[in-house]
Motif scaffolding. Structure first.
Motif, PDB file in Angstrom:
ATOM      1  N   ILE A  93       0.854  -1.185   0.000  1.00  0.00           N
ATOM      2  CA  ILE A  93       0.000   0.000   0.000  1.00  0.00           C
ATOM      3  C   ILE A  93       0.890   1.234   0.000  1.00  0.00           C
ATOM      4  O   ILE A  93       1.741   1.408   0.874  1.00  0.00           O
ATOM      5  N   GLY A  95       1.086   5.482  -0.125  1.00  0.00           N
ATOM      6  CA  GLY A  95       0.362   6.728   0.091  1.00  0.00           C
ATOM      7  C   GLY A  95       1.315   7.895  -0.046  1.00  0.00           C
ATOM      8  O   GLY A  95       2.499   7.785   0.270  1.00  0.00           O
ATOM      9  N   SER A 126       3.209   3.166  -6.788  1.00  0.00           N
ATOM     10  CA  SER A 126       2.929   1.896  -6.099  1.00  0.00           C
ATOM     11  C   SER A 126       3.427   0.708  -6.912  1.00  0.00           C
ATOM     12  O   SER A 126       4.075  -0.208  -6.376  1.00  0.00           O
ATOM     13  N   VAL A 143      -3.384   4.930  -1.433  1.00  0.00           N
ATOM     14  CA  VAL A 143      -4.273   5.680  -0.553  1.00  0.00           C
ATOM     15  C   VAL A 143      -4.032   7.167  -0.781  1.00  0.00           C
ATOM     16  O   VAL A 143      -2.884   7.621  -0.788  1.00  0.00           O
ATOM     17  N   ALA A 154      -3.494   3.590   5.753  1.00  0.00           N
ATOM     18  CA  ALA A 154      -2.915   2.431   5.071  1.00  0.00           C
ATOM     19  C   ALA A 154      -2.790   1.251   6.031  1.00  0.00           C
ATOM     20  O   ALA A 154      -3.066   0.099   5.662  1.00  0.00           O
ATOM     21  N   CYS A 172       3.292  -1.151   4.051  1.00  0.00           N
ATOM     22  CA  CYS A 172       2.696   0.175   3.867  1.00  0.00           C
ATOM     23  C   CYS A 172       3.827   1.197   3.755  1.00  0.00           C
ATOM     24  O   CYS A 172       4.703   1.250   4.625  1.00  0.00           O
ATOM     25  N   CYS A 174       4.658   5.365   2.829  1.00  0.00           N
ATOM     26  CA  CYS A 174       4.136   6.703   2.555  1.00  0.00           C
ATOM     27  C   CYS A 174       5.298   7.679   2.425  1.00  0.00           C
ATOM     28  O   CYS A 174       6.210   7.682   3.252  1.00  0.00           O
TER      29      CYS A 174
END
Length: 336
Positions: A93, A95, A126, A143, A154, A172, A174
Motif C-alpha cells: 500500500i 500513500g 505503487s 491511498v 494504510a 505500507c 508513505c
C-alpha cells in the motif's frame, strides 16, 4: 465515521490472530532548515519566535531528492533489516505524492505536476515500488486524500485485509513532500519532507493492532476557507476519537501508558492531553523539535524511536493519533 473493534481470526489451535507491526523504518532528505532559516526565507506565516514557542526547532527539507527516492530508501531499509522473504508479502500500500510528481526532485515538483494532465498520470509509484522492491506476490493499492492520516489509513486497510483475505504480510509505504509553493507552515505547524515504511503481519506477539477509529467530516473539505472552524472542531473531535479508540480496544483511560502523537505544536498537545485525561499516559513529544511535522509519517517514526530508545516496554498500551486535512481524525491502539 468508521469504528473498527479489535478483530481476530482463529489459528488451527483456536487461538486468536491479531495483526501486528513487524517493523518500521523511515528516511529523511539530506537537507534541513531551522525555524529561523525558514522565517528568513519567508516560508512561514508566523514568526520564528512563535513557532519556537510551539516546540519546533528544525525541519527536513528536500532539494534534490524525489518522494519516490525516499519511499524506496525507507522500504528497502525495512526489508533488508527484517530479512523477511519478500515473496511472503501479499500486499503493498502506497500513500503520498501521486503519479509523475512522485518521481520528480523537490525543486521540479511544479513542472512535474503538469504530467498529471498527460499520460504520465498513469506512471504509478505503487507499481514501480512493487517492481523495484522485488515483491512478485504483492498486489498494490494506493491511498490518497487523507493528508496526514494517510499512513494510519494504510495500516488500517492492511490490518483488515490480513484478517479478511488471509494476507500473511503487508507493506505500507508513505512518502510526502509539502506542496512546493505552500511555504512550510500549516496552521501553526512546521512541516518536513519524509518517507516511512511499516510492515504488518497477520499475527504477532508484540506491537499488536487492537483497535482503530476514524472520523471524517467532509464539511471541512475547503481547508483555506474554513481554517478557523477547523481549529474549533479539532479538539473535541480529537478527544472523541482517542477515547473511542481506547474503548474499542477494551481498555480504560487509566490503562494507557503512552500517546504517540503526530508532530503538531507541543502546545496543542498540552491542550488535547488535558481534555482526554489519561492519568498514566506519557506523551512522546521530543521529535517535534527534532523533525517537525513529517505529515503522514509522524506516528510511526515516533513509535519506532520510542521502541528503539527503550521508552515503550513490552505489553504497554499505546495510542497513536493523527489529524489530516479533509478532514480526518484517526486513532489506533497498539499493545506493545
Amino acid at each position: 465515521m468508521t469504528n473498527e473493534r479489535a478483530q481476530t481470526t482463529l489459528r488451527g489451535n483456536n487461538e486468536p490472530r491479531t495483526p501486528a507491526i513487524a517493523g518500521i523504518r523511515y528516511a529523511f532528505p539530506e537537507g534541513s532548515r531551522t525555524v529561523r532559516e525558514l522565517a528568513d526565507e519567508r516560508l512561514l506565516d508566523s514568526s520564528a519566535e512563535t513557532m519556537e514557542s510551539f516546540g519546533f526547532g528544525r525541519v527536513h527539507f528536500a532539494d534534490t531528492e524525489s518522494p519516490y527516492d525516499l519511499a524506496l530508501k525507507a522500504a528497502t531499509r525495512l526489508l533488508d533489516e527484517t530479512g523477511i522473504d519478500r515473496e511472503s508479502i501479499g500486499l503493498l500500500i502506497y500513500g503520498g505524492t501521486p503519479g509523475s510528481m512522485s518521481f520528480a526532485p523537490a525543486k521540479q515538483a511544479e513542472a512535474a505536476a503538469a504530467g498529471l494532465c498527460t499520460m504520465s498520470r498513469f506512471k504509478y509509484p505503487s507499481t514501480r515500488l512493487q517492481y523495484d522492491l522485488d515483491l512478485p506476490n504483492a498486489s498494490t493499492l494506493a491511498v490518497d486524500q487523507l493528508a496526514c492520516a494517510t499512513l494510519l489509513g494504510a495500516v488500517r486497510i492492511a490490518r483488515s485485509l490480513c484478517l479478511t483475505e488471509g494476507i500473511e504480510r503487508a507493506l505500507c509505504v508513505c512518502s510526502e513532500f509539502f506542496p512546493a509553493n505552500a511555504g512550510r507552515e500549516a496552521i501553526f505547524n512546521c512541516t518536513s519532507d519524509a518517507a516511512c515504511a511499516v510492515l504488518i503481519e497477520r499475527d504477532g506477539p508484540r506491537n499488536r493492532l487492537v483497535s482503530a477509529t476514524n472520523v471524517t467530516k467532509g464539511y471541512y473539505w475547503d481547508v483555506d476557507s474554513l481554517r478557523d472552524e477547523i481549529v474549533a472542531s479539532y479538539f473535541p473531535t480529537a478527544r472523541h476519537v482517542m477515547l473511542r479508540t481506547i474503548a474499542d480496544a477494551g481498555w480504560e483511560p487509566g490503562d494507557v501508558d503512552w500517546i504517540i502523537p503526530h508532530n503538531v505544536s507541543a502546545r496543542s498537545w498540552e491542550i488535547l492531553s488535558g481534555l482526554v485525561r489519561l492519568p498514566r499516559a506519557r506523551l512522546f513529544s521530543q521529535n517535534i523539535a527534532l523533525h517537525g511535522h513529517t505529515l503522514a509519517g509522524d506516528n510511526f517514526i515516533n513509535y519506532s524511536d520510542a521502541l528503539d530508545g527503550g521508552c515503550i516496554k513490552p505489553g504497554q498500551k499505546v495510542v497513536l493519533f493523527s489529524y489530516g486535512f479533509g478532514a480526518h481524525w484517526t486513532g489506533i491502539a497498539v499493545e506493545a
